[in-house]
Write a protein that holds these residues in place. Structure first.
Motif, PDB file in Angstrom:
ATOM      1  N   THR A 145       9.012  12.866  -4.350  1.00 39.73           N
ATOM      2  CA  THR A 145       7.920  12.020  -3.879  1.00 39.73           C
ATOM      3  C   THR A 145       8.407  10.607  -3.557  1.00 39.73           C
ATOM      4  O   THR A 145       8.063  10.042  -2.514  1.00 39.73           O
ATOM      5  N   LEU A 146       9.210  10.031  -4.445  1.00 42.27           N
ATOM      6  CA  LEU A 146       9.695   8.679  -4.208  1.00 42.27           C
ATOM      7  C   LEU A 146      10.657   8.624  -3.021  1.00 42.27           C
ATOM      8  O   LEU A 146      10.674   7.633  -2.284  1.00 42.27           O
ATOM      9  N   ALA A 187       5.875   2.555   7.397  1.00 37.14           N
ATOM     10  CA  ALA A 187       4.637   1.862   7.045  1.00 37.14           C
ATOM     11  C   ALA A 187       4.727   0.371   7.375  1.00 37.14           C
ATOM     12  O   ALA A 187       3.778  -0.214   7.911  1.00 37.14           O
ATOM     13  N   VAL A 188       5.867  -0.253   7.074  1.00 28.44           N
ATOM     14  CA  VAL A 188       6.031  -1.682   7.370  1.00 28.44           C
ATOM     15  C   VAL A 188       6.026  -1.908   8.874  1.00 28.44           C
ATOM     16  O   VAL A 188       5.411  -2.859   9.370  1.00 28.44           O
ATOM     17  N   LEU A 206       0.824  -1.210   0.000  1.00 27.59           N
ATOM     18  CA  LEU A 206       0.000   0.000   0.000  1.00 27.59           C
ATOM     19  C   LEU A 206       0.860   1.262   0.000  1.00 27.59           C
ATOM     20  O   LEU A 206       0.518   2.254  -0.656  1.00 27.59           O
ATOM     21  N   GLN A 207       1.982   1.250   0.733  1.00 29.37           N
ATOM     22  CA  GLN A 207       2.867   2.412   0.753  1.00 29.37           C
ATOM     23  C   GLN A 207       3.519   2.617  -0.614  1.00 29.37           C
ATOM     24  O   GLN A 207       3.635   3.749  -1.080  1.00 29.37           O
ATOM     25  N   ALA A 208       3.937   1.536  -1.270  1.00 29.12           N
ATOM     26  CA  ALA A 208       4.517   1.657  -2.603  1.00 29.12           C
ATOM     27  C   ALA A 208       3.483   2.163  -3.606  1.00 29.12           C
ATOM     28  O   ALA A 208       3.790   3.014  -4.452  1.00 29.12           O
ATOM     29  N   MET A 209       2.253   1.672  -3.483  1.00 29.33           N
ATOM     30  CA  MET A 209       1.184   2.149  -4.364  1.00 29.33           C
ATOM     31  C   MET A 209       0.904   3.634  -4.126  1.00 29.33           C
ATOM     32  O   MET A 209       0.726   4.397  -5.081  1.00 29.33           O
ATOM     33  N   VAL A 249      11.246   5.815  -0.009  1.00 28.54           N
ATOM     34  CA  VAL A 249      12.407   5.487   0.813  1.00 28.54           C
ATOM     35  C   VAL A 249      12.165   5.825   2.279  1.00 28.54           C
ATOM     36  O   VAL A 249      12.434   5.031   3.167  1.00 28.54           O
ATOM     37  N   GLY A 250      11.638   7.005   2.561  1.00 29.55           N
ATOM     38  CA  GLY A 250      11.437   7.418   3.949  1.00 29.55           C
ATOM     39  C   GLY A 250      10.207   6.816   4.601  1.00 29.55           C
ATOM     40  O   GLY A 250      10.233   6.427   5.774  1.00 29.55           O
TER      41      GLY A 250
END
Length: 190
Positions: free
Chosen positions: A139-140, A151-152, A110-113, A145-146
């Motif tokens: 943004t990336l 999130a995990v 979800l964070q990558a999305m 990265v941050g």
């Protein structure tokens, strides 16, 4: 006080075989308790959100709560499906481990999305190609990265709570089957 000797795998904590409880209200209770992660609920009570309505400025805690309300029953459903097909997880530790593993994967996905969606939105708001590339990089870095480790960490913590609720509310210790006819003997290793 003597420390018990750990001779069989079942002697270790969390290794006792479990079975689903027969009453469906226990599964609903496990899903509700798992979705209401105490740190999230307490912070919502202590620091109420400014905006409760769904929008771009909706409090992130409400978004996480909505995801949890959908993910915990979904996780229980997937767990039931896996138990029907393979008979696993057979222990409380297995139930908790699966929730934590898949909760971390869900949070990372979800964070990558989110990072990709915000990057694409930045392309349409940019004035030129160079500005779009700069917005994508920023943004990336921020969301990908941050934000990914945070999130995990939140996803695994939330899933640990949900897994513990599922393991102790929706499952009960499996009664031991006695070998009355002598047909369940362990095979000798060859």
């Amino acid at each position: 006080m003597m420390i018990p000797t750990l001779e069989k795998p079942e002697d270790f904590p969390g290794q006792q075989r479990v079975a689903w409880r027969r009453d469906p209200q226990r599964i609903v209770l496990a899903a509700a308790a798992g979705a209401l992660w105490p740190p999230l609920v307490i912070t919502l009570i202590v620091w109420p959100p400014q905006n409760w309505l769904p929008s771009l400025e909706m409090d992130w805690r409400l978004v996480v709560l909505v995801i949890g309300i959908a993910a915990v029953p979904g996780g229980l459903w997937l767990l039931a499906r896996e138990r029907d097909m393979t008979g696993r997880p057979a222990t409380r530790l297995g139930v908790v481990w699966r929730f934590m593993f898949y909760g971390g994967l869900l949070a990372a996905g979800l964070q990558a999305m989110l990072a990709l969606i915000v990057s694409v939105v930045g392309w349409f708001e940019a004035g030129g190609i160079a500005q779009a590339a700069g917005a994508t990089e920023t943004t990336l870095l921020i969301y990908g990265v941050g934000g990914l480790p945070i999130a995990v960490l939140l996803g695994v913590s939330y899933a640990l709570w949900a897994g513990l609720c599922a393991a102790f509310i929706a499952f009960m210790p499996q009664p031991e089957v006695r070998d009355r006819l002598g047909v369940m003997r362990d095979r000798d290793p060859d």
